[in-house]
Design a protein around this motif. Structure first.
Motif, PDB file in Angstrom:
ATOM      1  N   ILE A   1      33.376  81.264  48.631  1.00 51.03           N
ATOM      2  CA  ILE A   1      34.064  80.080  49.582  1.00 51.03           C
ATOM      3  C   ILE A   1      35.011  80.263  49.983  1.00 51.03           C
ATOM      4  N   LYS A   2      34.894  79.687  51.001  1.00 48.17           N
ATOM      5  CA  LYS A   2      35.413  79.797  52.800  1.00 48.17           C
ATOM      6  C   LYS A   2      35.798  78.425  53.115  1.00 48.17           C
ATOM      7  N   MET A   3      36.706  78.051  53.874  1.00 46.77           N
ATOM      8  CA  MET A   3      37.198  76.590  54.615  1.00 46.77           C
ATOM      9  C   MET A   3      37.931  77.258  56.221  1.00 46.77           C
ATOM     10  N   PHE A   4      37.274  76.296  56.440  1.00 43.01           N
ATOM     11  CA  PHE A   4      37.273  75.863  58.204  1.00 43.01           C
ATOM     12  C   PHE A   4      39.008  76.014  57.655  1.00 43.01           C
ATOM     13  N   PHE A   5      39.964  76.020  58.773  1.00 47.76           N
ATOM     14  CA  PHE A   5      41.111  75.702  59.177  1.00 47.76           C
ATOM     15  C   PHE A   5      41.501  75.368  60.439  1.00 47.76           C
ATOM     16  N   LYS A   6      41.098  74.049  60.840  1.00 48.02           N
ATOM     17  CA  LYS A   6      41.016  73.315  62.541  1.00 48.02           C
ATOM     18  C   LYS A   6      41.093  71.778  61.752  1.00 48.02           C
ATOM     19  N   PRO A   7      42.520  71.748  61.812  1.00 52.12           N
ATOM     20  CA  PRO A   7      43.482  70.293  61.668  1.00 52.12           C
ATOM     21  C   PRO A   7      42.173  69.125  62.265  1.00 52.12           C
ATOM     22  N   LYS A   8      41.753  68.280  61.830  1.00 56.26           N
ATOM     23  CA  LYS A   8      41.327  67.442  61.793  1.00 56.26           C
ATOM     24  C   LYS A   8      40.163  67.285  62.593  1.00 56.26           C
ATOM     25  N   GLU A   9      39.685  68.563  63.247  1.00 52.58           N
ATOM     26  CA  GLU A   9      38.521  68.289  63.736  1.00 52.58           C
ATOM     27  C   GLU A   9      37.471  68.160  62.716  1.00 52.58           C
ATOM     28  N   HIS A  10      37.373  68.822  61.335  1.00 49.01           N
ATOM     29  CA  HIS A  10      36.228  68.813  60.890  1.00 49.01           C
ATOM     30  C   HIS A  10      36.181  67.935  58.832  1.00 49.01           C
ATOM     31  N   GLU A  11      37.128  67.073  59.388  1.00 46.86           N
ATOM     32  CA  GLU A  11      36.836  65.996  58.345  1.00 46.86           C
ATOM     33  C   GLU A  11      35.447  65.218  57.813  1.00 46.86           C
ATOM     34  N   PRO A  12      35.543  65.376  56.689  1.00 49.07           N
ATOM     35  CA  PRO A  12      36.494  65.071  55.621  1.00 49.07           C
ATOM     36  C   PRO A  12      36.304  65.911  54.458  1.00 49.07           C
ATOM     37  N   ALA A  13      37.519  66.594  54.011  1.00 48.11           N
ATOM     38  CA  ALA A  13      37.996  68.112  53.876  1.00 48.11           C
ATOM     39  C   ALA A  13      37.130  68.523  52.255  1.00 48.11           C
ATOM     40  N   HIS A  14      36.593  69.609  52.597  1.00 46.07           N
ATOM     41  CA  HIS A  14      35.375  70.215  52.124  1.00 46.07           C
ATOM     42  C   HIS A  14      35.899  71.974  51.870  1.00 46.07           C
ATOM     43  N   ILE A  15      34.887  72.768  51.474  1.00 46.88           N
ATOM     44  CA  ILE A  15      34.526  73.926  51.393  1.00 46.88           C
ATOM     45  C   ILE A  15      33.342  74.162  51.713  1.00 46.88           C
ATOM     46  N   HIS A  16      32.429  75.281  51.770  1.00 44.81           N
ATOM     47  CA  HIS A  16      31.375  75.960  52.569  1.00 44.81           C
ATOM     48  C   HIS A  16      31.047  77.233  50.824  1.00 44.81           C
ATOM     49  N   ALA A  17      30.657  76.605  50.093  1.00 45.91           N
ATOM     50  CA  ALA A  17      30.315  77.952  49.452  1.00 45.91           C
ATOM     51  C   ALA A  17      28.380  78.605  49.720  1.00 45.91           C
ATOM     52  N   LEU A  18      29.120  79.500  49.831  1.00 45.89           N
ATOM     53  CA  LEU A  18      27.226  80.958  50.284  1.00 45.89           C
ATOM     54  C   LEU A  18      27.142  81.953  49.105  1.00 45.89           C
ATOM     55  N   TYR A  19      26.131  81.543  48.963  1.00 42.75           N
ATOM     56  CA  TYR A  19      25.156  82.416  47.373  1.00 42.75           C
ATOM     57  C   TYR A  19      23.977  82.808  48.430  1.00 42.75           C
ATOM     58  N   GLY A  20      23.823  84.425  48.286  1.00 42.29           N
ATOM     59  CA  GLY A  20      22.543  84.566  49.024  1.00 42.29           C
ATOM     60  C   GLY A  20      22.483  84.050  50.516  1.00 42.29           C
ATOM     61  N   GLU A  21      21.510  83.476  50.367  1.00 43.64           N
ATOM     62  CA  GLU A  21      20.424  82.826  51.699  1.00 43.64           C
ATOM     63  C   GLU A  21      21.138  81.285  51.472  1.00 43.64           C
ATOM     64  N   TYR A  22      21.605  81.258  50.097  1.00 37.93           N
ATOM     65  CA  TYR A  22      22.402  79.886  50.106  1.00 37.93           C
ATOM     66  C   TYR A  22      22.800  79.358  50.491  1.00 37.93           C
TER      67      TYR A  22
END
Length: 84
Positions: free
Chosen positions: A12-33
């Motif tokens: 689980i990862k998250m970008f930290f760039k204020p107001k540039e990457h809305e809406p609030a979200h996370i990235h989930a990586l699983y192998g090539e997915y």
């Protein structure tokens, strides 16, 4: 993109760039997915994660949604516990 947590082969990862990457979200990586999960709705809005990985991320989001939203708002990085 900092790693917030890792469990069952899912990162689980998250970008930290204020107001540039809305809406609030996370990235989930699983192998090539990969999947993008909205922190408000906890739904996958983009990606191709297999169903089981999607369910595990949803379960983890239920346990950590408050901490994740606070992290997004304050732009303060914290590691969060994995699923057991």
């Amino acid at each position: 993109m900092p790693e917030i947590s890792r469990f069952y082969g899912i990162t689980i990862k998250m970008f930290f760039k204020p107001k540039e990457h809305e809406p609030a979200h996370i990235h989930a990586l699983y192998g090539e997915y990969a999947g993008l999960f909205d922190l408000q709705t906890r739904e996958m809005t983009e990606g191709d994660l297999p169903e089981k990985a999607r369910q595990l991320v949803a379960e983890w989001l239920d346990l950590n949604s408050e901490a994740l939203l606070k992290m997004w708002e304050t732009q303060t990085f914290n590691k969060l516990a994995p699923l057991d």
